[in-house]
Write a protein that holds these residues in place. Structure first.
Motif, PDB file in Angstrom:
ATOM      1  N   UNK A  59       7.282  -7.353   2.418  1.00  0.00           N
ATOM      2  CA  UNK A  59       6.606  -7.080   1.154  1.00  0.00           C
ATOM      3  C   UNK A  59       7.512  -6.200   0.293  1.00  0.00           C
ATOM      4  N   UNK A  60       8.240  -6.816  -0.594  1.00  0.00           N
ATOM      5  CA  UNK A  60       9.210  -6.066  -1.400  1.00  0.00           C
ATOM      6  C   UNK A  60       8.609  -5.523  -2.692  1.00  0.00           C
ATOM      7  N   UNK A  61       7.382  -5.883  -2.995  1.00  0.00           N
ATOM      8  CA  UNK A  61       6.759  -5.439  -4.236  1.00  0.00           C
ATOM      9  C   UNK A  61       6.054  -4.098  -4.100  1.00  0.00           C
ATOM     10  N   UNK A  62       5.919  -3.601  -2.892  1.00  0.00           N
ATOM     11  CA  UNK A  62       5.227  -2.340  -2.632  1.00  0.00           C
ATOM     12  C   UNK A  62       6.217  -1.318  -2.081  1.00  0.00           C
ATOM     13  N   UNK A  63       6.022  -0.076  -2.483  1.00  0.00           N
ATOM     14  CA  UNK A  63       6.835   1.013  -1.945  1.00  0.00           C
ATOM     15  C   UNK A  63       5.913   2.058  -1.346  1.00  0.00           C
ATOM     16  N   UNK A  64       6.316   2.621  -0.224  1.00  0.00           N
ATOM     17  CA  UNK A  64       5.532   3.678   0.418  1.00  0.00           C
ATOM     18  C   UNK A  64       5.810   5.026  -0.261  1.00  0.00           C
ATOM     19  N   UNK A  65       7.083   5.310  -0.555  1.00  0.00           N
ATOM     20  CA  UNK A  65       7.467   6.633  -1.066  1.00  0.00           C
ATOM     21  C   UNK A  65       7.664   6.728  -2.578  1.00  0.00           C
ATOM     22  N   UNK A  66       7.811   5.609  -3.266  1.00  0.00           N
ATOM     23  CA  UNK A  66       8.171   5.660  -4.682  1.00  0.00           C
ATOM     24  C   UNK A  66       6.982   5.795  -5.615  1.00  0.00           C
ATOM     25  N   UNK A  67       7.284   5.654  -6.872  1.00  0.00           N
ATOM     26  CA  UNK A  67       6.316   5.757  -7.973  1.00  0.00           C
ATOM     27  C   UNK A  67       5.008   5.079  -7.618  1.00  0.00           C
ATOM     28  N   UNK A  68       3.834   5.564  -7.966  1.00  0.00           N
ATOM     29  CA  UNK A  68       3.520   6.676  -8.858  1.00  0.00           C
ATOM     30  C   UNK A  68       3.451   8.028  -8.147  1.00  0.00           C
ATOM     31  N   UNK A  69       3.605   8.067  -6.861  1.00  0.00           N
ATOM     32  CA  UNK A  69       3.512   9.337  -6.130  1.00  0.00           C
ATOM     33  C   UNK A  69       4.884   9.961  -5.956  1.00  0.00           C
ATOM     34  N   UNK A  70       5.732   9.757  -6.931  1.00  0.00           N
ATOM     35  CA  UNK A  70       7.122  10.186  -6.874  1.00  0.00           C
ATOM     36  C   UNK A  70       7.295  11.602  -6.333  1.00  0.00           C
ATOM     37  N   UNK A  71       8.170  11.711  -5.365  1.00  0.00           N
ATOM     38  CA  UNK A  71       8.484  13.011  -4.781  1.00  0.00           C
ATOM     39  C   UNK A  71       9.251  13.902  -5.762  1.00  0.00           C
ATOM     40  N   UNK A  72       9.915  13.284  -6.725  1.00  0.00           N
ATOM     41  CA  UNK A  72      10.761  14.054  -7.632  1.00  0.00           C
ATOM     42  C   UNK A  72       9.961  14.987  -8.535  1.00  0.00           C
ATOM     43  N   UNK A  89       5.119  12.868   9.318  1.00  0.00           N
ATOM     44  CA  UNK A  89       4.788  11.462   9.080  1.00  0.00           C
ATOM     45  C   UNK A  89       5.846  10.546   9.708  1.00  0.00           C
ATOM     46  N   UNK A  90       7.117  10.840   9.445  1.00  0.00           N
ATOM     47  CA  UNK A  90       8.186   9.997  10.000  1.00  0.00           C
ATOM     48  C   UNK A  90       8.242  10.101  11.528  1.00  0.00           C
ATOM     49  N   UNK A  91       8.119  11.303  12.062  1.00  0.00           N
ATOM     50  CA  UNK A  91       8.194  11.484  13.514  1.00  0.00           C
ATOM     51  C   UNK A  91       6.986  10.856  14.213  1.00  0.00           C
ATOM     52  N   UNK A  92       5.789  11.114  13.704  1.00  0.00           N
ATOM     53  CA  UNK A  92       4.569  10.672  14.390  1.00  0.00           C
ATOM     54  C   UNK A  92       4.177   9.226  14.113  1.00  0.00           C
ATOM     55  N   UNK A  93       4.522   8.707  12.957  1.00  0.00           N
ATOM     56  CA  UNK A  93       4.075   7.361  12.606  1.00  0.00           C
ATOM     57  C   UNK A  93       5.207   6.340  12.502  1.00  0.00           C
ATOM     58  N   UNK A  94       6.251   6.687  11.795  1.00  0.00           N
ATOM     59  CA  UNK A  94       7.286   5.706  11.478  1.00  0.00           C
ATOM     60  C   UNK A  94       8.190   5.404  12.664  1.00  0.00           C
ATOM     61  N   UNK A 145       0.892   8.418  -0.178  1.00  0.00           N
ATOM     62  CA  UNK A 145       1.902   7.881   0.743  1.00  0.00           C
ATOM     63  C   UNK A 145       1.218   7.357   2.000  1.00  0.00           C
ATOM     64  N   UNK A 146       0.287   8.139   2.553  1.00  0.00           N
ATOM     65  CA  UNK A 146      -0.460   7.698   3.740  1.00  0.00           C
ATOM     66  C   UNK A 146      -1.282   6.444   3.451  1.00  0.00           C
ATOM     67  N   UNK A 147      -1.912   6.380   2.284  1.00  0.00           N
ATOM     68  CA  UNK A 147      -2.706   5.206   1.920  1.00  0.00           C
ATOM     69  C   UNK A 147      -1.813   3.968   1.814  1.00  0.00           C
ATOM     70  N   UNK A 148      -0.630   4.115   1.217  1.00  0.00           N
ATOM     71  CA  UNK A 148       0.308   2.990   1.126  1.00  0.00           C
ATOM     72  C   UNK A 148       0.708   2.526   2.527  1.00  0.00           C
ATOM     73  N   UNK A 149       0.962   3.477   3.396  1.00  0.00           N
ATOM     74  CA  UNK A 149       1.370   3.169   4.771  1.00  0.00           C
ATOM     75  C   UNK A 149       0.243   2.471   5.524  1.00  0.00           C
TER      76      UNK A 149
END
Length: 176
Positions: A59-72, A89-94, A145-149
């Motif tokens: 699924x290339x149309x969805x991002x877990x970390x990017x916009x609109x929840x931008x970390x920047x 999150x990365x250690x426990x889930x990814x 981010x969690x909801x996207x994941x």
């Protein structure tokens, strides 16, 4: 009476050496926390497997970390807390769900995971000492981010999150 001054000198040097980053380590600033981590090693490991991991993303149309929840857009005061949450999150889930048939890729994932685990431990200690708290805006970004994941099956979500690791690494380096 040379023993105590010599001991104090050696102890001071020992403490100084332990606080210095090793070759290739960078000191990153996350709010009140300063953490030494080997960004070059993590980036090299990720670069070696990036194409392989990203090719597994259906699924290339969805991002877990990017916009609109931008970390920047995370406030400086919230960086310690949200960085700790992201490492958890990365250690426990990814990383737990990123296994391939390629042993080279699996070794690289394991190496990156070990670096994240070590850094999470350091961040956890710093968070406790500095009483880092997340602001409401940062908590909302992390919840998104969690909801996207959680909107994807576990393996797809893990591979997508790993494939986006460069987004997290870029943010971490820019935020220091």
């Amino acid at each position: 009476m040379r023993g105590p001054p010599l001991f104090l000198c050696l102890f001071s040097v020992s403490c100084w050496v332990n606080l210095m980053p090793t070759a290739g380590d960078k000191i990153l600033h996350f709010g009140a926390c300063r953490i030494s981590m080997s960004m070059a090693e993590i980036r090299a490991g990720f670069t070696a497997i990036k194409a392989n991991i990203q090719s597994r993303d259906p699924i290339r149309t969805l991002s877990i970390l990017s916009h609109p929840q931008s970390l920047h857009k995370v406030k400086s005061s919230d960086r310690c807390c949200i960085t700790y949450q992201l490492f958890t999150f990365y250690v426990d889930k990814v990383f737990k769900h990123c296994r391939t048939e390629d042993s080279f890729v699996n070794r690289k994932i394991s190496s990156i995971a070990n670096s994240f685990l070590s850094t999470r431990r350091k961040l956890g200690q710093c968070r406790e000492q500095n009483n880092c708290l997340c602001g409401e805006e940062s908590m909302e970004k992390f919840k998104q981010i969690l909801a996207n994941y959680q909107g994807l099956n576990v393996t797809s979500a893990a591979m997508k999150s790993l494939g986006e690791l460069d987004i997290l690494l870029d943010w971490m380096e820019k935020s220091h």
